[in-house]
Design an enzyme around this catalytic site. Sequence first.
Site, PDB file in Angstrom:
ATOM      1  N   THR A 179     -33.715 -27.518 -28.872  1.00  0.00           N
ATOM      2  CA  THR A 179     -33.253 -27.819 -30.232  1.00  0.00           C
ATOM      3  C   THR A 179     -32.256 -28.974 -30.207  1.00  0.00           C
ATOM      4  OG1 THR A 179     -33.539 -25.502 -30.834  1.00  0.00           O
ATOM      5  CG2 THR A 179     -32.131 -26.829 -32.281  1.00  0.00           C
TER       6      THR A 179
ATOM      7  N   HIS B 292     -20.122 -39.170 -23.213  1.00  0.00           N
ATOM      8  CA  HIS B 292     -18.773 -38.846 -22.741  1.00  0.00           C
ATOM      9  C   HIS B 292     -18.073 -40.001 -22.025  1.00  0.00           C
ATOM     10  CE1 HIS B 292     -19.079 -38.066 -18.278  1.00  0.00           C
ATOM     11  NE2 HIS B 292     -20.354 -38.073 -18.588  1.00  0.00           N
TER      12      HIS B 292
ATOM     13  N   SER C 111     -27.555 -38.286 -16.793  1.00  0.00           N
ATOM     14  CA  SER C 111     -28.384 -37.844 -15.654  1.00  0.00           C
ATOM     15  C   SER C 111     -29.749 -37.382 -16.122  1.00  0.00           C
ATOM     16  CB  SER C 111     -27.675 -36.735 -14.874  1.00  0.00           C
ATOM     17  OG  SER C 111     -26.551 -37.263 -14.206  1.00  0.00           O
TER      18      SER C 111
ATOM     19  N   GLN D  34     -22.594 -46.891 -17.691  1.00  0.00           N
ATOM     20  CA  GLN D  34     -21.270 -47.501 -17.531  1.00  0.00           C
ATOM     21  C   GLN D  34     -21.040 -48.699 -18.452  1.00  0.00           C
ATOM     22  OE1 GLN D  34     -18.695 -46.342 -15.975  1.00  0.00           O
ATOM     23  NE2 GLN D  34     -19.628 -44.736 -14.757  1.00  0.00           N
TER      24      GLN D  34
ATOM     25  N   SER E 289     -24.904 -42.534 -22.350  1.00  0.00           N
ATOM     26  CA  SER E 289     -24.200 -41.251 -22.322  1.00  0.00           C
ATOM     27  C   SER E 289     -23.011 -41.281 -23.277  1.00  0.00           C
ATOM     28  CB  SER E 289     -23.730 -40.954 -20.895  1.00  0.00           C
ATOM     29  OG  SER E 289     -22.992 -39.753 -20.861  1.00  0.00           O
TER      30      SER E 289
ATOM     31  N   CYS F 248     -19.884 -37.919  -9.788  1.00  0.00           N
ATOM     32  CA  CYS F 248     -21.095 -37.110  -9.615  1.00  0.00           C
ATOM     33  C   CYS F 248     -21.340 -36.743  -8.155  1.00  0.00           C
ATOM     34  CB  CYS F 248     -22.308 -37.850 -10.178  1.00  0.00           C
ATOM     35  SG  CYS F 248     -22.176 -38.046 -11.950  1.00  0.00           S
TER      36      CYS F 248
END
Length: 376
Positions: A235, A199, A70, A177, A197, A321
């Site tokens: 960071t 995860h 996102s 995806q 992404s 989401c």
Amino acid sequence: MIYLDYCATTPMSETSLEIYTKAAKEFFGNPSSLHDYGTTANQLLDQSRVDIAKMINGEKEGIYFTSGGSESNYLSLLSIARGNKHRGNHIITTNIEHPSVLNSLELLKEEGFRISFVPVNSYGEVELEQLERQINPETVLVSIGHANSELGTIQNMEEIGLLLKDRNIFFHSDCVQTFGKVPIDVRACNLSAVTMSAHKIYGPKGVGAVYLSPELSWKATVPNSTQEKGFRQGTGNVPGIAAFTIAASQMFLEQDTEMKRCQQLQQLFLNSIDRTKIILEGHPTNRLAHHLCLRIKGIEGQYIMLECNRRGIAISTGSACKVGQTSPSRAMTETGKTLDEAREMIRISFGRETTEEHIRYTVAALNEIIEQFYSH
């Protein structure tokens, strides 16, 4: 419990967990620090950029690490649009994009950008003629996701990329995806920006990446930021990025065999159901191998999902989401479904742990739920 919601998230792999722990212990230095601890942490980040870039046939200079898909969408869209406003203020997208894309474009709309939505066909595909029709001299950027998380349909990226290259228009794609599951080649598809992404590919939550073509000019969303060459503040999450990279490397090595295995599971499922009661949505063949978008006539997806949960099966009714929202899937309505039909949608997605036994058990459970529903 049988987990069949891998498109929402995946468990961290053992290797990814091991690397996360090792990096957290041994590479704890701030990568921006100039002492040796900082240098070794920064070298690990640099190697991660090299590895991720290779997987999409990009250059390491174009990889920027973020907190996930996102944020990657938000930062890339705003940075590209604001950095190229002098070239034009028109952006094209679809109505079936991830909420993070659509919400980011709403912000740009408030800044004077004009947003156009190219319609999709009944499979959820963007047709080239329709896209071409939306382009005008002010068009600076097009954002089309590689595969829709609800429908599972994969877009023809090379075709779209070629059209946009001929017109000198930037091309952004949300590949959350597909990264690690479907081959992505930024050069072949003329992609200016790609979102990824961790995860979704057995890596940690809270980690992602953006690829921005080094030839692309962009403007930082927050001025005077120093981390990630000014692209993002904060960071660097060294252990998270190292764990993301090893998870992606594993996915990349297994990509072909896992795709074939998932296609077999997909086929087993489709061959085992009553296709008059359970309908496959999205494209029948040009789709994610590990994904099934289904509609059960006359029964709300929410009911099916809860009944599956009672029987020890975790599935979903669409994008994770949009939790808490009762509105029907926009992707479904955009493909021509009525509101009632859109509410019937469920999504089943496979992963490494999914077996043929899981598929057979799920099909049997669905048949039982349907039978019980209609007998009342």
